[in-house]
Design a protein around this motif. Sequence first.
Motif, mmCIF file in Angstrom:
data_model
loop_
_atom_site.group_PDB
_atom_site.id
_atom_site.type_symbol
_atom_site.label_atom_id
_atom_site.label_comp_id
_atom_site.label_asym_id
_atom_site.label_seq_id
_atom_site.Cartn_x
_atom_site.Cartn_y
_atom_site.Cartn_z
ATOM 1 N N UNK A 99 -7.950 -2.282 13.971
ATOM 2 C CA UNK A 99 -8.084 -1.030 14.974
ATOM 3 C C UNK A 99 -6.809 -1.839 16.471
ATOM 4 N N UNK A 100 -6.198 -0.735 16.986
ATOM 5 C CA UNK A 100 -5.268 -1.137 17.532
ATOM 6 C C UNK A 100 -5.150 -1.441 18.957
ATOM 7 N N UNK A 101 -5.033 -1.367 20.263
ATOM 8 C CA UNK A 101 -4.653 -1.249 21.319
ATOM 9 C C UNK A 101 -3.913 -1.709 22.138
ATOM 10 N N UNK A 102 -3.287 -1.525 23.182
ATOM 11 C CA UNK A 102 -2.247 -1.035 23.571
ATOM 12 C C UNK A 102 -2.714 -1.762 25.636
ATOM 13 N N UNK A 103 -2.177 -2.740 26.264
ATOM 14 C CA UNK A 103 -2.520 -2.667 27.512
ATOM 15 C C UNK A 103 -1.068 -3.221 27.994
ATOM 16 N N UNK A 104 -1.101 -3.048 29.147
ATOM 17 C CA UNK A 104 0.148 -3.275 30.356
ATOM 18 C C UNK A 104 0.665 -2.752 30.969
ATOM 19 N N UNK A 105 2.042 -3.009 31.318
ATOM 20 C CA UNK A 105 3.263 -1.691 32.182
ATOM 21 C C UNK A 105 3.240 -0.581 30.946
ATOM 22 N N UNK A 106 2.971 0.713 31.617
ATOM 23 C CA UNK A 106 3.096 1.541 31.136
ATOM 24 C C UNK A 106 1.762 2.736 30.803
ATOM 25 N N UNK A 107 0.695 1.715 30.443
ATOM 26 C CA UNK A 107 -1.091 1.735 29.609
ATOM 27 C C UNK A 107 -2.005 1.642 30.267
ATOM 28 N N UNK A 152 -0.335 5.042 31.551
ATOM 29 C CA UNK A 152 -0.348 6.878 31.130
ATOM 30 C C UNK A 152 0.970 7.256 30.842
ATOM 31 N N UNK A 153 1.979 5.823 30.520
ATOM 32 C CA UNK A 153 3.262 6.325 29.857
ATOM 33 C C UNK A 153 3.042 6.535 28.291
ATOM 34 N N UNK A 211 3.823 9.941 26.289
ATOM 35 C CA UNK A 211 3.321 11.096 26.841
ATOM 36 C C UNK A 211 3.664 11.457 27.694
ATOM 37 N N UNK A 212 4.757 10.801 28.418
ATOM 38 C CA UNK A 212 6.153 11.534 29.942
ATOM 39 C C UNK A 212 6.451 10.736 30.132
ATOM 40 N N UNK A 213 7.898 10.779 30.483
ATOM 41 C CA UNK A 213 9.387 10.626 31.147
ATOM 42 C C UNK A 213 9.041 9.243 32.077
ATOM 43 N N UNK A 214 9.623 8.453 31.598
ATOM 44 C CA UNK A 214 9.842 7.183 32.472
ATOM 45 C C UNK A 214 11.136 6.588 33.514
ATOM 46 N N UNK A 215 10.959 6.732 34.850
ATOM 47 C CA UNK A 215 12.126 6.908 35.490
ATOM 48 C C UNK A 215 12.714 5.001 35.727
ATOM 49 N N UNK A 216 14.269 5.260 34.903
ATOM 50 C CA UNK A 216 14.542 3.582 34.793
ATOM 51 C C UNK A 216 15.136 3.249 35.508
ATOM 52 N N UNK A 217 15.430 3.886 36.744
ATOM 53 C CA UNK A 217 16.025 2.654 38.081
ATOM 54 C C UNK A 217 14.514 2.273 39.045
ATOM 55 N N UNK A 218 13.895 2.558 38.263
ATOM 56 C CA UNK A 218 12.495 1.677 38.719
ATOM 57 C C UNK A 218 11.261 1.185 38.020
ATOM 58 N N UNK A 219 11.881 1.524 36.764
ATOM 59 C CA UNK A 219 11.507 0.468 35.328
ATOM 60 C C UNK A 219 12.873 0.068 34.737
ATOM 61 N N UNK A 220 12.617 -0.677 34.742
ATOM 62 C CA UNK A 220 14.425 -1.087 33.367
ATOM 63 C C UNK A 220 13.541 -1.378 32.152
ATOM 64 N N UNK A 221 12.447 -2.773 31.929
ATOM 65 C CA UNK A 221 11.747 -2.688 30.862
ATOM 66 C C UNK A 221 9.753 -2.487 31.153
ATOM 67 N N UNK A 222 8.950 -2.321 30.202
ATOM 68 C CA UNK A 222 7.671 -1.889 30.479
ATOM 69 C C UNK A 222 7.440 -2.863 29.214
ATOM 70 N N UNK A 223 6.256 -3.956 30.002
ATOM 71 C CA UNK A 223 6.307 -5.472 28.873
ATOM 72 C C UNK A 223 5.297 -5.091 28.759
#
Length: 98
Positions: A58-66, A72-73, A86-98
């Motif tokens: 079973x897979x699960x995700x945690x962290x930025x964007x989850x 909720x991304x 699930x939705x767009x992300x603003x690159x100026x606010x979040x250049x990398x999600x980990x």
Amino acid sequence: MLLLTLLIVFVTSSTRSEIQSRQKRAWIIDSYEIEEGHPGPFPYKLGQVSIDRKYQVYFDLYGQGIDAEPEGVFTINKNTGEIFVQRPVDYEEHKVLK
């Protein structure tokens, strides 16, 4: 482009006799790029986590964007490992999600 980096910890299931022994873990680090300002439609498939296995995982995700900002991304199909945006992300606010 926004870069999503996934660190996946894969822990094998253990039987009662194996509980006292050390469990094997496989670390999978993978990156995905999502298009800034993607017009949709949402959700769309970003990629799939693939591991070589002979038993149910079973897979699960945690962290930025989850469950951390921006929440909720991303979602993941717990049975197949497919990752969805699930939705767009603003690159100026979040250049990398980990």
